[in-house]
Design an enzyme around this catalytic site. Structure first.
Site, short mmCIF file in Angstrom:
data_model
loop_
_atom_site.label_atom_id
_atom_site.label_comp_id
_atom_site.label_asym_id
_atom_site.label_seq_id
_atom_site.Cartn_x
_atom_site.Cartn_y
_atom_site.Cartn_z
N GLU A 422 0.62 -1.21 -0.06
CA GLU A 422 0.03 -0.10 -0.06
C GLU A 422 0.80 1.45 -0.17
OE1 GLU A 422 -3.42 -0.10 2.83
OE2 GLU A 422 -3.62 -2.21 2.62
N GLY A 423 1.92 1.27 -0.90
CA GLY A 423 2.73 2.38 -1.04
C GLY A 423 4.00 2.17 -0.19
#
Length: 644
Positions: A422-423
C-alpha cells in the site's frame, strides 16, 4: 507485449497531481505540524468513542477472541493456506462487514474496533489480518462507501458483509506506483451499455479467492467521453477472467495473491464507481483510512514481540543472571516496550480521528503507515537478536525438539512486506512530502516550476514574499520556549515543549530547502525523506503524550505506567530527531547520487566478479505479457459458496 502508454516524467507527475485531493476542507494536525504550528487542540483531549458503539465493539471483540483462541496458526504456516472452516467462522461472526453499515448487513463498528479486530486475528497468523484488510480496507466495501451509488451499495455491500471476499486490482507487471502507465483497457461497447476489460493485473491480494474485485482500467478519451483511469466492480467469475497463478512469497505463507488476466470481460456501466476518470482519486481516498490496517497489525506484532522478549529475557540465564538484566539486552527491551506503546498510541489516535471525521487525516494515516511499518520491523529484528539462535530457528523446529514454539523468524518475514504494501516507504516519503510542502508550492507558484521562464519566476517571487513575510515571523518563538507550557501533562510537558519548538525548526528547515533548491527540491528526495521522518517522530511523540494523559485521567495506576512508557519513548525519539536534523545538511546525498549513476552506467562491474548469479538466464526482469485469451489453467477458488 501490450504497449505501455508513453509518458514523460512531467506527465507522470501531472497524473499523480490530478489524483490527489488538492483542497483542505478540514483541519489537519500533521499538516499544521509541518507548517510549524503545534495544534495540540486538534488531538487533545484524546478522542473517545461514544458508549453505545464502544459497548457493541466490546461484545464483538470478546466473541472474536473466543473464536480465535480455537484457531491454529501453525496450520496456515505449514499448509500455506487458510482453512475454509476458519474463513467460514470469521464470516459468521461478521468479520467481513465490521465497518459496513448495519443497514447493509454489516456490524457498523468503528475504525478503532476494526483496528483491534485486525490486531487480534493477526496474532493468530498474519495472513488472517491480510485477508480481512485487503477485503475491507481497500477491497469493494471502502470504495463503495466513499463513492458508490445507493443502488451499488444495496447490491454489493450485503454480499461483502456475508463473506464475499473482495480484492483491489491496480498493479500490473510493468506498473507499480506510476499509474500514468496503466495499460489495462476498458473499451465502451457500441451500445454504451457496458465496457470490455483487457489486461493483466499482478499481486492481486485476495484475487485468487475473490468473489468481487475492484479493477482500475483506462477508458480511452473520445468525443463526449471523459476517459481516464476508472474504477469498476467486477464479478470474479465473469467470462474472460483467468487467475493464471498464485504467487509465493518470503512471508505471509497463506496469502491468496495472484496474477489475474482479463480478456474481453464485459462489465455493465452500472458497475462504474464514481465517474469515468475518477479511479485514481477514489483509490487515494480509499487509502486515507485503508492504510490504517497496516499500523493495526504492526501494533499487534509489537505487543506479541514485547511479551516474548519479557518472558524469554527473564527465563534465559547467562553469566549468572537473566539476559534481560544485561545492559545490552536492557536497551533492546526498553526500546521494544516504549515503541510498542507509541505504535498503539499512533494507531488509536489516528483511528479515533478517522471515526470523528472532524479532521482531514490523509497525512496522519500516511505517517502512521510509514512509521509503524518501519519501527515494527526494527522491533522484530531486536527480538530475534534477544532470542539468538532460537530466534532464527523456525517454530516447527523448536517444537520438534521440545521447546516453546515461538515463531520469531516468521514474524520477521511477515512484517517485512508492510514496508512495501500500500505504498512503499520511498513512495510514502514522496507522498507525504508533497502534502507537507503544499503551502510552499502554492506560495512559490512558478518558482517551483522548472519549466517557467524568468519573467514568470520573478512575478512568483514577488507573490511568495507576501506569504513568507507573514509566515516566517511566526516561527521565531512559541510556547515551547515557555517553561510552564503544557503543565497539565506533568512530566511529559517537557516533551511537548520539544515538539512545539521542533515543529517550528522543521518548518524553517523546509523553507531553507525551498529557498535553496526551488524547483529542484523535488529531486532532493533524501532531504524530503528526512523532513517527513522528523514529522513522523513528532506525531508519534504527540500521540503518546496525549494518550498517556488520557489514561492517567481514567486510571491513575495505569496512567502512571503509561507516563513511564511515553517518557521513555519520547527520550528515544528525541535522539532520532536530532540525528535527522544533523543529516539534513550534512550527508552523503551528492556522492550517493554520483556513485549510483556510475554504478548504473557499468563503471564498477569489475566489483561483481568472483561470484555466480543463479538467476541468470531464468527469465526477463519483467515478464512479457500480451493482451488476449489465457492459455493457462484458472487456479481461482472460493472459501465459501457464492453470495450471488
Amino acid at each position: 507485449m501490450v504497449e505501455q502508454p508513453k509518458v514523460t516524467e512531467k506527465e507522470a507527475r501531472e497524473v499523480a497531481e490530478q489524483a490527489r485531493e488538492s483542497g483542505w476542507q478540514k483541519p489537519s494536525f500533521a499538516k499544521e505540524l509541518y507548517l510549524g504550528r503545534f495544534r495540540l487542540d486538534l488531538v487533545h483531549p484524546h478522542p473517545r468513542p461514544d458508549p453505545e458503539s464502544a459497548g457493541r465493539a466490546e461484545t464483538f471483540l470478546a466473541q472474536l477472541r473466543e473464536y480465535c483462541e480455537g484457531l491454529d496458526g501453525t496450520v496456515i504456516e505449514r499448509e500455506a493456506r487458510i482453512p475454509d472452516e476458519y474463513v467460514k467462522g470469521l464470516a459468521e461472526l461478521g468479520c467481513f462487514g465490521i465497518k459496513i453499515p448495519q443497514e447493509y448487513g454489516g456490524l457498523g463498528l468503528t475504525q478503532v474496533a476494526y483496528n483491534r479486530a485486525l490486531m487480534l486475528v493477526g496474532s493468530v497468523h498474519s495472513t488472517l489480518g491480510v485477508l480481512l484488510s485487503a477485503h475491507q480496507s481497500i477491497g469493494v466495501p471502502e470504495p463503495l462507501k466513499l463513492a458508490g451509488t445507493p443502488e451499488q451499495k444495496e447490491k454489493f455491500l450485503p454480499r461483502c458483509a456475508k463473506g464475499a471476499v473482495t480484492a483491489f486490482l491496480l498493479t500490473e507487471p510493468d506498473v507499480g506506483s506510476d499509474p500514468a502507465r496503466l495499460a489495462t483497457s476498458a473499451i465502451p461497447t457500441e451500445d454504451g451499455a457496458a465496457y470490455e476489460l483487457d489486461g493483466v493485473k499482478l499481486w492481486t491480494t485476495n484475487g485468487v479467492v475473490a468473489e468481487l474485485v475492484v479493477v482500475m482500467a483506462r477508458v480511452p478519451k473520445s468525443e463526449g467521453r471523459r476517459g481516464g483511469v476508472t474504477a469498476f466492480i467486477v464479478e470474479a467469475d465473469s467470462p474472460g477472467i483467468t487467475v493464471e497463478r498464485r504467487n509465493e512469497f518470503m512471508g505471509l505463507r497463506g496469502i491468496e495473491n495472484g496474477v489475474t488476466r482479463f480478456h474481453k470481460v464485459r462489465v455493465p456501466k452500472e458497475n462504474v464507481v464514481g465517474r469515468e476518470g475518477d479511479g485514481l482519486k477514489i483509490a487515494l481516498a480509499t487509502l486515507n483510512t485503508g492504510r490504517l490496517s497496516i499500523p493495526a497489525m504492526c501494533a499487534g506484532a509489537g505487543k506479541w514481540c514485547l511479551k516474548i522478549a519479557r518472558e524469554w529475557s527473564a527465563e534465559r540465564v547467562q553469566w549468572g543472571r537473566p539476559v534481560g538484566k544485561h545492559g545490552a539486552v536492557e536497551n533492546k527491551i526498553s526500546f521494544i516496550a516504549a515503541t510498542t506503546y507509541a505504535l498503539e498510541s499512533v494507531l488509536d489516535l489516528s483511528g479515533h480521528m478517522s471515526d470523528e471525521g472532524r479532521n482531514d487525516i490523509r497525512i496522519e494515516a500516511a505517517l502512521a503507515k510509514l512509521w509503524s511499518s518501519e519501527m515494527s520491523c526494527v522491533i522484530a529484528d531486536e527480538l530475534m537478536q534477544i532470542r539468538g539462535g532460537r530466534g532464527y530457528e523456525t517454530a516447527a523446529s523448536l517444537a520438534a525438539r521440545g521447546e516453546r514454539a515461538a515463531p520469531v523468524e516468521q514474524m520477521v518475514r511477515d512484517l517485512r512486506i508492510n514496508r512495501i504494501f500500500e505504498g512503499s516507504t520511498e513512495i510514502m516519503h514522496l507522498l507525504i512530502a508533497r502534502e507537507a510542502v503544499d503551502a510552499h508550492l502554492a506560495a512559490a507558484g512558478d518558482l517551483a516550476d522548472a519549466d517557467a521562464d524568468l519573467k514568470s519566476k520573478a512575478k512568483a517571487a514577488a507573490q511568495a514574499s507576501g506569504f513568507y513575510a507573514k509566515w516566517l515571523p511566526q516561527l521565531v518563538a512559541g510556547k515551547g520556549q515557555v517553561p510552564t507550557s503544557y503543565s497539565e501533562f506533568g512530566g511529559l510537558a517537557t516533551h511537548l515543549r520539544f515538539v512545539e519548538r521542533t515543529a517550528r525548526k522543521l518548518a524553517r528547515s523546509t523553507f531553507y530547502g525551498m529557498a535553496r533548491w526551488q524547483a529542484g527540491l523535488e529531486k532532493r528526495q533524501g532531504f524530503l525523506s528526512r523532513i517527513v521522518d522528523i514529522g513522523a517522530e513528532l506525531f508519534a511523540m504527540s500521540a503518546s503524550c496525549v494518550r498517556a494523559e488520557m489514561q492517567r485521567s481514567e486510571d491513575a495506576q495505569q496512567g502512571e505506567t503509561a507516563f513511564e512508557l511515553a517518557d521513555a519513548f519520547c527520550q528515544q525519539a528525541r535522539l532520532r530527531v536530532e540525528h535527522l536534523f544533523e543529516t539534513l545538511w550534512t550527508n552523503t546525498d551528492d556522492v550517493d547520487h554520483r556513485i549510483a549513476g556510475q554504478t548504473l552506467d557499468g563503471r564498477y562491474t569489475w566489483l561483481e566478479q568472483g561470484v555466480l548469479d543463479p538467476s541468470e538466464g531464468t527469465g526477463p526482469w519483467i515478464a512479457d505479457w500480451r493482451a488476449g485469451k489465457s492459455d493457462q489453467e484458472n487456479v481461482s477458488r472460493r472459501y465459501l459458496p457464492s453470495t450471488r
